[in-house]
Design a protein around this motif. Structure first.
Motif, PDB file in Angstrom:
ATOM      1  N   ILE A   1       1.016  -6.453  -6.595  1.00 37.39           N
ATOM      2  CA  ILE A   1      -0.173  -5.598  -6.520  1.00 37.39           C
ATOM      3  C   ILE A   1       0.149  -4.415  -5.619  1.00 37.39           C
ATOM      4  N   GLU A   2      -0.148  -3.240  -6.125  1.00 34.55           N
ATOM      5  CA  GLU A   2       0.034  -2.036  -5.328  1.00 34.55           C
ATOM      6  C   GLU A   2      -1.294  -1.314  -5.210  1.00 34.55           C
ATOM      7  N   ARG A   3      -1.616  -0.908  -3.994  1.00 34.43           N
ATOM      8  CA  ARG A   3      -2.872  -0.194  -3.747  1.00 34.43           C
ATOM      9  C   ARG A   3      -2.560   1.197  -3.226  1.00 34.43           C
ATOM     10  N   PHE A   4      -2.982   2.167  -3.991  1.00 39.98           N
ATOM     11  CA  PHE A   4      -2.807   3.562  -3.592  1.00 39.98           C
ATOM     12  C   PHE A   4      -4.147   4.256  -3.735  1.00 39.98           C
ATOM     13  N   ALA A   5      -4.569   4.942  -2.711  1.00 41.12           N
ATOM     14  CA  ALA A   5      -5.829   5.694  -2.718  1.00 41.12           C
ATOM     15  C   ALA A   5      -7.008   4.835  -3.143  1.00 41.12           C
ATOM     16  N   GLY A   6      -7.003   3.565  -2.700  1.00 45.80           N
ATOM     17  CA  GLY A   6      -8.122   2.681  -2.989  1.00 45.80           C
ATOM     18  C   GLY A   6      -8.075   1.969  -4.320  1.00 45.80           C
ATOM     19  N   ASP A   7      -7.204   2.382  -5.237  1.00 45.23           N
ATOM     20  CA  ASP A   7      -7.082   1.726  -6.544  1.00 45.23           C
ATOM     21  C   ASP A   7      -5.974   0.689  -6.504  1.00 45.23           C
ATOM     22  N   PHE A   8      -6.201  -0.419  -7.190  1.00 46.37           N
ATOM     23  CA  PHE A   8      -5.214  -1.485  -7.259  1.00 46.37           C
ATOM     24  C   PHE A   8      -4.571  -1.507  -8.642  1.00 46.37           C
ATOM     25  N   ALA A   9      -3.252  -1.689  -8.676  1.00 49.65           N
ATOM     26  CA  ALA A   9      -2.520  -1.896  -9.931  1.00 49.65           C
ATOM     27  C   ALA A   9      -1.875  -3.268  -9.833  1.00 49.65           C
ATOM     28  N   LEU A  10      -2.120  -4.127 -10.813  1.00 49.15           N
ATOM     29  CA  LEU A  10      -1.622  -5.492 -10.792  1.00 49.15           C
ATOM     30  C   LEU A  10      -0.616  -5.679 -11.922  1.00 49.15           C
ATOM     31  N   ARG A  11       0.514  -6.302 -11.588  1.00 52.15           N
ATOM     32  CA  ARG A  11       1.536  -6.625 -12.587  1.00 52.15           C
ATOM     33  C   ARG A  11       1.866  -8.101 -12.460  1.00 52.15           C
ATOM     34  N   HIS A  12       1.786  -8.827 -13.573  1.00 55.49           N
ATOM     35  CA  HIS A  12       2.017 -10.267 -13.591  1.00 55.49           C
ATOM     36  C   HIS A  12       3.323 -10.548 -14.339  1.00 55.49           C
ATOM     37  N   ILE A  13       4.280 -11.115 -13.645  1.00 63.80           N
ATOM     38  CA  ILE A  13       5.556 -11.483 -14.240  1.00 63.80           C
ATOM     39  C   ILE A  13       5.585 -13.004 -14.348  1.00 63.80           C
ATOM     40  N   ARG A  14       5.573 -13.502 -15.584  1.00 63.25           N
ATOM     41  CA  ARG A  14       5.560 -14.945 -15.833  1.00 63.25           C
ATOM     42  C   ARG A  14       6.977 -15.494 -15.921  1.00 63.25           C
ATOM     43  N   GLY A  15       7.168 -16.660 -15.312  1.00 64.70           N
ATOM     44  CA  GLY A  15       8.441 -17.361 -15.449  1.00 64.70           C
ATOM     45  C   GLY A  15       9.633 -16.591 -14.915  1.00 64.70           C
ATOM     46  N   VAL A  16       9.555 -16.137 -13.671  1.00 66.18           N
ATOM     47  CA  VAL A  16      10.656 -15.358 -13.107  1.00 66.18           C
ATOM     48  C   VAL A  16      11.901 -16.201 -12.895  1.00 66.18           C
ATOM     49  N   ILE A  17      11.735 -17.516 -12.785  1.00 62.17           N
ATOM     50  CA  ILE A  17      12.893 -18.422 -12.697  1.00 62.17           C
ATOM     51  C   ILE A  17      12.648 -19.619 -13.573  1.00 62.17           C
TER      52      ILE A  17
ATOM     53  N   SER B   1       0.826  -1.206   0.000  1.00 57.18           N
ATOM     54  CA  SER B   1       0.000   0.000   0.000  1.00 57.18           C
ATOM     55  C   SER B   1       0.861   1.258   0.000  1.00 57.18           C
ATOM     56  N   SER B   2       2.176   1.075   0.029  1.00 55.75           N
ATOM     57  CA  SER B   2       3.092   2.204  -0.098  1.00 55.75           C
ATOM     58  C   SER B   2       4.414   1.679  -0.637  1.00 55.75           C
ATOM     59  N   ARG B   3       5.263   2.578  -1.030  1.00 57.83           N
ATOM     60  CA  ARG B   3       6.579   2.183  -1.538  1.00 57.83           C
ATOM     61  C   ARG B   3       7.687   2.518  -0.532  1.00 57.83           C
ATOM     62  N   SER B   4       7.316   2.704   0.710  1.00 58.26           N
ATOM     63  CA  SER B   4       8.301   3.070   1.730  1.00 58.26           C
ATOM     64  C   SER B   4       9.357   1.971   1.928  1.00 58.26           C
ATOM     65  N   HIS B   5       9.000   0.742   1.627  1.00 56.39           N
ATOM     66  CA  HIS B   5       9.947  -0.384   1.725  1.00 56.39           C
ATOM     67  C   HIS B   5      10.218  -0.975   0.349  1.00 56.39           C
ATOM     68  N   GLY B   6      10.061  -0.177  -0.701  1.00 56.57           N
ATOM     69  CA  GLY B   6      10.255  -0.651  -2.067  1.00 56.57           C
ATOM     70  C   GLY B   6       8.938  -1.085  -2.680  1.00 56.57           C
TER      71      GLY B   6
END
Length: 117
Positions: free
Chosen positions: A101-117, A57-62
């Motif tokens: 998934i990042e949630r800011f001001a009630g909105d969600f942004a989803l990013r899907h990374i396939r096959g990271v390893i 819900s924040s980027r304070s820890h990345g």
């Protein structure tokens, strides 16, 4: 339930809905053994997909994606092997995906990374 846990639960639910909308079948959620936990196990055709879900819900820890490091990915490989060893069926391949998934001001942004390893 702690606010952080509630956010994580919401993120995992969003991730499961997203994966199903992409045609995957959820096999298991929050599978645990003494070595750790797999958030979501899904079937993508003949492939077993091990999914790590990170919600922030924040980027304070990345960012959510930055929180999945090599150590976590190595642990997911180990957990996937443990899960597979307890199953009666085999899969043609295994893939590890990350859903950030990042949630800011009630909105969600989803990013899907396939096959990271």
């Amino acid at each position: 339930m702690a606010k952080k846990d509630e956010l994580g639960k919401q993120g995992e639910q969003l991730a499961a809905i997203y994966l199903e909308a992409k045609g995957m079948r959820i096999i298991d959620r929050n599978w645990r053994c003494r070595h750790g936990e797999i958030d979501i196990l899904a079937e993508d055709g003949p492939t077993l997909v091990v999914v790590e879900v990170k919600t922030r819900s924040s980027r304070s820890h990345g960012t959510a994606l930055e929180s999945v490091d090599r150590r976590k990915l190595s642990k997911l490989r180990t957990l996937a092997a443990k899960w597979l060893s307890a199953q009666a069926r085999a899969f043609d391949s295994v893939r590890v995906d990350v859903i950030a998934i990042e949630r800011f001001a009630g909105d969600f942004a989803l990013r899907h990374i396939r096959g990271v390893i």
